[in-house]
Write an enzyme that holds these catalytic residues in place. Sequence first.
Site, PDB file in Angstrom:
ATOM      1  N   ASP A  69       0.768  -1.168   0.091  1.00 28.94           N
ATOM      2  CA  ASP A  69      -0.015  -0.013  -0.020  1.00 28.94           C
ATOM      3  C   ASP A  69       0.962   1.196  -0.085  1.00 28.94           C
ATOM      4  OD1 ASP A  69      -2.046   1.958   0.354  1.00 28.94           O
ATOM      5  OD2 ASP A  69      -2.405   1.313   2.505  1.00 28.94           O
TER       6      ASP A  69
HETATM    7  C1  SPV Z   1      -6.943   2.065   4.035  1.00 30.98           C
HETATM    8  O1  SPV Z   1      -7.820   1.281   4.171  1.00 30.98           O
HETATM    9  O2  SPV Z   1      -6.400   2.025   2.827  1.00 30.98           O
HETATM   10  C2  SPV Z   1      -6.577   3.094   4.740  1.00 30.98           C
HETATM   11  C3  SPV Z   1      -6.760   3.173   6.249  1.00 30.98           C
HETATM   12  O3  SPV Z   1      -6.074   4.199   4.463  1.00 30.98           O
HETATM   13  S1  SPV Z   1      -5.289   2.517   6.793  1.00 30.98           S
HETATM   14  O4  SPV Z   1      -5.093   1.185   6.236  1.00 30.98           O
HETATM   15  O5  SPV Z   1      -5.324   2.494   8.368  1.00 30.98           O
HETATM   16  O6  SPV Z   1      -4.425   3.473   6.550  1.00 30.98           O
HETATM   17 MG    MG Z   2      -5.346   3.796   2.357  1.00 29.72          MG
END
Ligand code: SPV
Ligand code: MG
Length: 294
Positions: free
Chosen positions: A67
């Site tokens: 991510d």
């Molecule tokens: C997501 O769900 O991608 C978010 C929330 O941005 S977190 O994973 O807590 O960053």
């Molecule tokens: Mg996110």
Amino acid sequence: MITPSVRLKQLKESLDQKGFVRIIEAHSGISALVGEATRVQTGTGIVEYDGIWESSLTDSASKGFPDVELIGLESRIHTINEILEVTQKPLIVDGDTGRSPIEFEFLVRRLERMGVSAVIIEDKVFPKRNSLDTSANQTLEAPNLFAQKIQRGKSQVLTDDFMIIARIESLILKAGMDDALARARAYIATGADGIMIHSKMPTADEVLTFCKEYEKFDDRVPLVVVPSTYAQTTEDELAEAGVRVVIYANQLLRSAYPAMVEVAKSILLHSRAAEAEEHCMFIKDIINLIPERK
Ligand code: SPV
Ligand code: MG
């Protein structure tokens, strides 16, 4: 079926009518169908989700990517369209950092045209790392630059219904409560339609402290939280503190993965699939889940 303009309005309508909304993550058509269709009977009546969160974490993870804003915009738009295609509930898109102001302007235009109800962008420097990744090295964006990005996005919005929500990462990066509150003031002043305060603490204490200070603001917009690490905190406690939107940001993908691992192991162990069946839905059920449109 629902038109983009009708769907778009639904998030603000729900917020106005109910005061508090709960949103569930989706990263694909099938996970969106689960979020759309799930209803349970409770002591106070039938309960369901008010909308869907298109998460960068679960969208990336479901494609086998970290991510870190590596999944390109066209791929994210493809997933968003998949979700819009099979649901009627309002959609909130995780816009990561929004990238550069010009890229954010185009993102806002595209999402509003598609019938998405809100985009949330976070005040970190591109490329961000996931907020819950404790090993991640990341930097907060200068508040004035982020406020300008919000303003640039707002300049592109066509309706009163589309929301640009500013996500504050001060608590994630240990920049302190004062920094978080100052950023909230600055982002509201620049036109943010909502504030998301994020935390990776195991309890809601710092979020509740933020809420208490936020209550004292003269100018307030709906407050959004993501109780992933402080999952014991109930919706009632959050609503009581002034939270208006709670996002369950990753639970559908996190729950599907362990079942897939069990099944993959079971087939190897037994040289057949019979023992894995207990973890699987019936074939007729998956066929009937998604009826052919005649
Ligand atoms: C997501 O769900 O991608 C978010 C929330 O941005 S977190 O994973 O807590 O960053
Ligand atoms: Mg996110």
